[in-house]
Design an enzyme around this catalytic site. Structure first.
Site, PDB file in Angstrom:
ATOM      1  N   ASP A 269      -7.068  11.789   6.696  1.00  0.00           N
ATOM      2  CA  ASP A 269      -6.470  10.458   6.715  1.00  0.00           C
ATOM      3  C   ASP A 269      -5.838  10.267   8.093  1.00  0.00           C
ATOM      4  OD1 ASP A 269      -5.630   7.955   5.925  1.00  0.00           O
ATOM      5  OD2 ASP A 269      -4.722   8.646   4.063  1.00  0.00           O
ATOM      6  N   GLU A 472       3.156  -5.391  -3.062  1.00  0.00           N
ATOM      7  CA  GLU A 472       2.703  -4.057  -3.475  1.00  0.00           C
ATOM      8  C   GLU A 472       1.471  -3.702  -2.663  1.00  0.00           C
ATOM      9  OE1 GLU A 472       1.379  -3.943  -7.535  1.00  0.00           O
ATOM     10  OE2 GLU A 472       0.075  -5.676  -7.301  1.00  0.00           O
TER      11      GLU A 472
END
Length: 722
Positions: A269, A472
């Site tokens: 990542d 969110e």
């Protein structure tokens, strides 16, 4: 004449010799008739150590002397080609999971890869080698949505390992294509592993988890996607049991490669290697981290640590050139499969062009996906569907009624034809019906509302409320989140609850339909007293407005089912940072719920009848097979999702129940369809903590068929032999 013949023969001989010489001059790595491993080995042998290292970062460098162009590996396609201009925007991943339709998801990802190839062809034809315009996609996100507070849960296929594995495998197959010799695009299973929030601490939290939960819950879908041929795996930011994922040899080599036989490449990542020494502080610095990462099984770095420091690691004796070669070979193998070193015409996808991007077929598919994703949670007195002929005036209002963000979610593309909810309703009813729109409220103000009087003056009101990707999502992107992308609670904004209460007073006895946009569990009970019907639309993509109208007015019956549990309260759920599965998800939670996993209402009803019983006893090599007749007993055509759950023997730490098969079927009013479900007994294996291996436990089992995890239309007992 004889001289002319001799000259002709000589010319032909020279031509043949020239062609043979040209073929011999063509390097092996550019010869697509050769095996990929031979081509990779040849290319690696031609590179200097410095050049090899320069290719280990996501922004890999050009090697002009070998005609290797620069390439940016970073690309996203969560629910459409993202961040790369015009592309079809499909329903967010959690909404696609709600379809319980893996065949449809494969169609969607096939369309995505077609658009990706077309955009790549168009870009490279202009010698553009840009980020987000390549063919190596860092999707799907198959982390388990273990806690509804996680902002990135919207990117996943929900809380269940089997559903996640099934949907994820379908997505990968569509994205990578079915040509035996070429990848259409490269998919990536992420984030490996045990990575489901908290988002704010993702760069340094330690997921402490035992072998049983690790194997049965957190690794299950990854194993399935590896078995299904996913080309890439992405390592996560966090630690697992004290070791950062990107230097975790147990996960990346021992399990992923040796045990599961993974043959693709592993990418970190973005910034995860920097985390190893800067936030986790597991190693002194970048040089030691570069060495540890490659030794553990990392091939590609989404940062610059490997490019800047792997050469230093070799020179300091921490790493060998052979280990560099192994990492690079995995990357080159993927590029060979994608056709990067072949003439363009060799690829079966080289003709894809502008007409393959955002075309009518893909737009229609986006509408179908959005239709099937929407979940009807409440429908008092069958107020839905609304008959267009009965309503001469409709009020559409609410903070998300015309919101672009609520349509396209995160990791999205751009589209010139997004149809919001106001537009979809307006188009569906036509110019003879009065439609009004008002924003109604915002996310914070609990006293000032718009459109209240107008709603009272309309025949029916559709209020679009809920969340958005700025409330969110991923840390940084969800910039209005109070907790770094996550949610503090399950509540809708207090302003929306007050707004719905005010609306109810205004519209009195006329229909009030609440449409909720969200990527997770929300407290629908808070607005249930004020709404006659509640429809969960998720983040439905560019055709969400048309799809909502299709459902509201009954052109299609709602058929989405919840891919996660809607809890009564967070007080019933363990601490967010606790990665044990005890008390989490429908598999281990026994407390009260608003709506169970798999729940979704329809405009019709269905009855099940099993064709006979199961065998009384099964062995480990057997398959449990059942055929059930599904009859539409209501007053509308509809789709039913038959869900098959297993109840296990009463042994410590067995799930309460577990989804092991499902099938969507379309059934006309009054008709019936036969559905056959098959569950290999091997699928019932559980991790034995004593032997550190899989075990099929003998004993009494039940197969339960229903339309959600708490429904039991058919129950069939069976035993598994010793």
């Amino acid at each position: 004449m004889a001289k002319i013949k001799l000259i002709g023969v000589a010319v032909i001989t020279l031509c043949i010799a020239f062609l043979q010489l040209s073929a011999q001059d063509k390097p092996v790595y550019k010869d697509n008739s050769k095996p990929i491993d031979a081509r990779v080995k040849d290319l690696v042998s031609r590179l200097t150590l410095e050049e090899k290292v320069s290719l280990l970062g996501y922004n890999s460098k050009a090697v002009p002397r070998l005609s290797i162009p620069a390439y940016n590996w970073w690309n996203e396609a969560l629910h459409g080609v993202a961040r790369a201009g015009e592309a079809t925007i499909f329903a967010q991943a959690i909404g696609m999971a709600a379809t319980f339709n893996n065949d449809l998801l494969k169609e969607v990802s096939t369309a995505i890869s077609t658009e990706a190839r077309a955009k790549y062809n168009l870009a490279t034809a202009q010698d553009r080698h840009l980020q987000y315009m390549g063919l190596t996609f860092w999707t799907p996100n198959i982390n388990i949505f273990r806690d509804p507070r996680w902002g990135r849960g919207q990117e996943t296929y929900g809380e269940d390992p089997y559903l996640t594995a099934t949907m994820g495998t379908a997505f990968v197959k569509g994205l990578q294509g079915d040509d035996p010799d070429h990848l259409k695009a490269s998919a990536t299973a992420k984030h490996f592993a045990v990575h489901s929030g908290p988002e704010a601490t993702r760069d340094y939290f330690d997921a402490v988890v035992d072998e049983k939960d690790l194997r049965e819950t957190y690794l299950y879908a990854f194993h399935a996607l590896v078995s299904g041929g996913v080309e890439s795996v992405m390592s996560a930011y966090n630690k697992v049991n004290g070791t950062p994922n990107s230097i975790n040899k147990m996960l990346l080599t021992d399990i992923l490669r040796k045990e599961w036989g993974f043959k693709g490449h592993v990418v970190t990542d973005c910034g995860a290697l920097d985390d190893v020494f800067s936030t986790h502080k597991s190693l002194p610095g970048p040089v030691e981290t570069a060495a540890a990462a490659i030794k553990a099984g990392i091939d590609l770095d989404c940062s610059t640590v490997l490019q800047n420091d792997a050469l230093k690691a070799v020179r300091q004796g921490l790493l060998t050139e052979k280990e560099i070669d192994n990492a690079l070979s995995a990357l080159l193998r993927t590029q060979m499969k994608l056709g990067f070193y072949d003439a363009a015409a060799v690829s079966p996808y080289y003709k894809y062009g502008a007409d393959s991007v955002h075309n009518a077929a893909h737009i229609a598919l986006a509408r179908k996906a959005a239709q099937q994703s929407m979940v009807l949670l409440k429908n008092d007195n069958n107020v839905l569907p609304l008959a267009k002929s009965k309503y001469s005036s409709i009020m559409v209002l609410g903070p998300n009624a015309a919101s672009l963000d609520a349509m396209i979610a995160n990791y999205h593309g751009t589209s010139s034809k997004v149809v919001n909810f106001v537009e979809g309703i307006t188009s569906a009813v036509g110019p003879a019906t009065r439609v009004e729109y008002d924003l109604g409220c915002d996310y914070k103000d609990t006293t000032h509302f718009g459109g209240i009087w107008a709603a009272g003056n309309a025949d029916a009101t559709i209020a679009v409320i809920g969340l958005s990707p700025v409330l969110e999502g991923e840390a940084g992107d969800a910039f209005l989140s109070e907790t770094g992308g996550d949610r503090k609670n399950l509540s809708l904004p207090a302003s929306e609850i007050a707004f719905m209460k005010a609306l109810r007073k205004s519209v009195k006895n006329k229909p009030l339909i609440a449409v909720i946009t969200a990527g997770s569990d929300v407290d629908a009970d808070a607005i249930a007293p004020y709404a006659d019907a509640i429809l969960l639309a998720w983040y439905p993509g560019e055709q969400g407005g048309n799809a909502l109208a299709d459902v509201i007015f009954g052109d299609v019956s709602p058929s989405g089912h919840l891919p996660l549990t809607f809890y009564k309260a967070l007080s019933n759920v363990p601490d967010y940072k606790d990665y044990s599965m005890k008390g989490r998800t429908y598999r281990y939670y026994t407390g009260p719920v608003q709506y169970p996993f798999g729940f979704g209402l329809s405009y019709t009803t269905f009855a099940y009848q099993a064709n006979g019983n199961l065998k009384s006893k099964y062995n480990s090599a057997d398959t449990v097979s059942v055929t059930v007749r599904v009859k539409n007993t209501g007053k509308a055509d509809g789709d039913e999702v038959v869900q098959a759950y297993i109840q296990y023997p009463e042994i410590d730490r067995m799930p309460v129940k577990e989804l092991k098969a499902f099938k969507r079927t379309s059934v006309s009013q009054g008709a019936e369809q036969s559905v056959t479900l098959r569950i290999p007994v091997k699928e019932l294996q559980k991790w034995d903590m004593k032997t550190h291996s899989w075990k099929i436990y003998p004993g009494s089992y039940k197969l339960v068929l229903g339309s959600n995890s708490q429904d039991a239309k058919v129950t069939l007992p069976f035993t598994v032999a010793q």
